[in-house]
Enzyme design. Structure first.
Site, PDB file in Angstrom:
ATOM      1  N   ASP A 119       0.850  -1.185   0.000  1.00 21.13           N
ATOM      2  CA  ASP A 119       0.000   0.000   0.000  1.00 21.13           C
ATOM      3  C   ASP A 119       0.891   1.242   0.000  1.00 21.13           C
ATOM      4  OD1 ASP A 119      -2.296  -1.512   0.054  1.00 21.13           O
ATOM      5  OD2 ASP A 119      -2.522  -1.428   2.232  1.00 21.13           O
ATOM      6  N   TYR A 133      -4.217  -9.718   3.538  1.00 20.88           N
ATOM      7  CA  TYR A 133      -4.363  -8.286   3.819  1.00 20.88           C
ATOM      8  C   TYR A 133      -4.090  -8.078   5.305  1.00 20.88           C
ATOM      9  CZ  TYR A 133      -6.497  -7.864  -0.805  1.00 20.88           C
ATOM     10  OH  TYR A 133      -6.733  -7.881  -2.160  1.00 20.88           O
ATOM     11  N   TYR A 192       6.144  -9.542   8.018  1.00 20.42           N
ATOM     12  CA  TYR A 192       5.718  -8.175   8.293  1.00 20.42           C
ATOM     13  C   TYR A 192       6.041  -7.781   9.729  1.00 20.42           C
ATOM     14  CZ  TYR A 192       2.818  -8.886   4.105  1.00 20.42           C
ATOM     15  OH  TYR A 192       2.365  -9.164   2.838  1.00 20.42           O
TER      16      TYR A 192
END
Length: 504
Positions: A309, A451, A378
């Site tokens: 993003d 996501y 992440y």
């Protein structure tokens, strides 16, 4: 049928020595020394054949010289004169601007050549009977012969290597008799294939039609002979070189990028016709790498193994990416050139690249194949309304994998279809932020395509389970970094100059 008998007949029909070898099914290097190959195949060599043009002047026998120099089957395609004309045409084109070591010839040949091969096929059947098959051509096909004969010669003259993926030299060749000979095919097609012709309002004549339909096993010699001479008549005029166009190879440049900004889109971000950000990862990389390879940067295609993003950074070793560069004027990249490109991208302050290198087109499968099976790593900065408790920390220490069901997030529904996708979360590890007791730093290992933002807050129950549902209270994500991608490609290369070279 002896080789000598075949060659004697071909010579009587005005067939050149190269085509004589084609009908003897010669392969590869056998075309390099034609006379030696003929001797090895027990064929008498006409030693004076090459000297006829030297001993008889054009004024004395112009028609004979023309006939001898134009083969009745290849129409001079394999002659030295055509090779010279072709070579000069290539050198007179934009060939010099392409810094490519590998080339490929793509010759568009007139259909008259196919018709002449067919006429000779019928002639050989008539001359030698059952020893000539009606379904399998008696010669090495013209297209294959071009690869066997012309490719090596032109490559040697240009000091290049043959490669089907190299600089494509598109060559258009025609003959003055082409239109008239092709026009006869309409009538021949109706007579040879009346059942099919009856259902066709218009007969489309093509090379494919000739290759598939026209052979002695399907067309009678008598029928073919009504429209074309068997064997084909000698002609004085050779093939004509119409044009030469060059198309550079598709060059693929791979590397890994690190996204350092939280205000940078992956590709140009345009919404309702309005550009929302002045730059993107794609544009920064292309404008610093592309000019070395191509004149038109807008044709370059940028691909990566996933994307972030706008407000997400990509750190660690970075994300693999590829530039597909069509019609490239260069196909190589030195480490020095690659390093300068890496440095130029780094100066943007928004993106950093490394491992820049040229890769084979076949390697692009690494980017897309099995994409959803890859692991991604992440680190998320998350916030709670109350200070973190031991119970919350324990619930977010999840060493074993678990599955979630994730509906397409509302924020991407404008570009993604609405689906519920199963995704695997491999591990979760949380710790309290040093400077804020209401904040958590969470390391997450997931299946690609997850996501993460929705995994954290749950998006009104559209992702289940979520971190919010696991700890039983609201949790929001403040910042997110991609810290690792489980894809060991492209290979690591160090383009930086060595200490010794930098001292010199």
């Amino acid at each position: 049928m002896k080789n000598q008998d075949l060659v004697d007949y071909l010579r009587s029909c005005g067939v050149c020595e190269v085509c004589q070898l084609r009908y003897l099914k010669a392969r590869g290097s056998e075309y390099k020394d034609i006379k030696e190959t003929l001797r090895r195949l027990d064929v008498k060599v006409n030693e004076n054949e090459e000297n006829v043009d030297e001993t008889v002047s054009a004024e004395e026998q112009p028609s004979k010289k023309a006939r001898l120099s134009t083969c009745s089957t290849c129409l001079g395609l394999f002659s030295e004169d055509f090779q010279h004309e072709l070579l000069q045409g290539i050198l007179a084109s934009d060939f010099a601007k392409y810094d490519c070591q590998k080339i490929v010839l793509a010759i568009s040949l007139p259909m008259i050549l196919q018709l002449r091969q067919l006429a000779m096929w019928f002639a050989l059947q008539k001359q030698f009977g059952a020893s000539i098959d009606g379904s399998n051509a008696p010669d090495v096909p013209i297209k294959e012969a071009v690869k066997l004969i012309l490719h090596p010669i032109i490559c040697e003259k240009l000091d290049k290597e043959y490669d089907a993926n190299g600089l494509m030299i598109n060559i258009d060749v025609t003959h003055s008799l082409e239109a008239g000979e092709v026009e006869k095919l309409v009538g021949l097609n109706r007579e040879a294939f009346p059942a099919k012709a009856a259902h066709q309002k218009r007969i489309e004549i093509s090379r494919g039609l000739l290759e598939k339909q026209y052979q002695p096993a399907k067309v009678k010699a008598e029928t073919f002979g009504k429209y074309y001479q068997i064997p084909c008549a000698s002609v004085e005029e050779p093939l004509k070189l119409v044009s030469i166009d060059l198309q550079g190879p598709l060059v693929c440049v791979a590397g890994r990028y690190r996204k350092l900004s939280r205000e940078l889109s992956h590709t140009p971000w345009i919404l309702n016709g309005q550009r929302l950000m002045e730059d993107s990862i794609e544009e920064i990389i292309i404008r610093n790498v592309g000019p070395h390879f191509a004149e038109k940067l807008e044709k370059i295609n940028f691909m990566s193994s996933g994307r972030e993003d706008v407000d997400v950074r990509c750190l660690g070793k970075g994300r693999p990416f590829v530039l597909e560069i069509p019609n490239a004027i260069r196909s190589s990249l030195t480490t020095e050139q690659a390093y300068k490109m890496e440095q130029a991208v780094d100066k943007s302050g928004k993106v950093s690249i490394l491992n820049l290198q040229v890769v084979a087109r076949e390697e692009l499968t690494h980017i897309k194949t099995g994409e959803e099976q890859k692991k991604k790593f992440y680190r998320a900065l998350c916030a709670l309304k109350e200070p973190v408790t031991v119970d919350i920390l324990q619930k977010l220490q999840i060493p074993k994998s678990f599955d979630i069901q994730q509906k397409t997030p509302i924020r991407v529904l404008h570009r993604r279809p609405l689906h519920t996708r199963p995704r695997t979360i491999y591990s979760v590890k949380a710790k309290v932020h040093r400077g804020n007791p209401q904040a958590l730093v969470i390391d997450i290992v997931t299946q690609a395509g997850t996501y993460i933002k929705e995994l954290v807050h749950g998006e009104f129950g559209r992702t289940t389970p979520s971190f919010a549902s696991i700890i039983g209270q609201a949790i929001d994500i403040q910042a997110l970094d991609v810290v690792g991608i489980d894809l060991d490609w492209p290979p690591e290369v160090n383009n930086a100059p060595s200490v010794e070279s930098s001292l010199n």
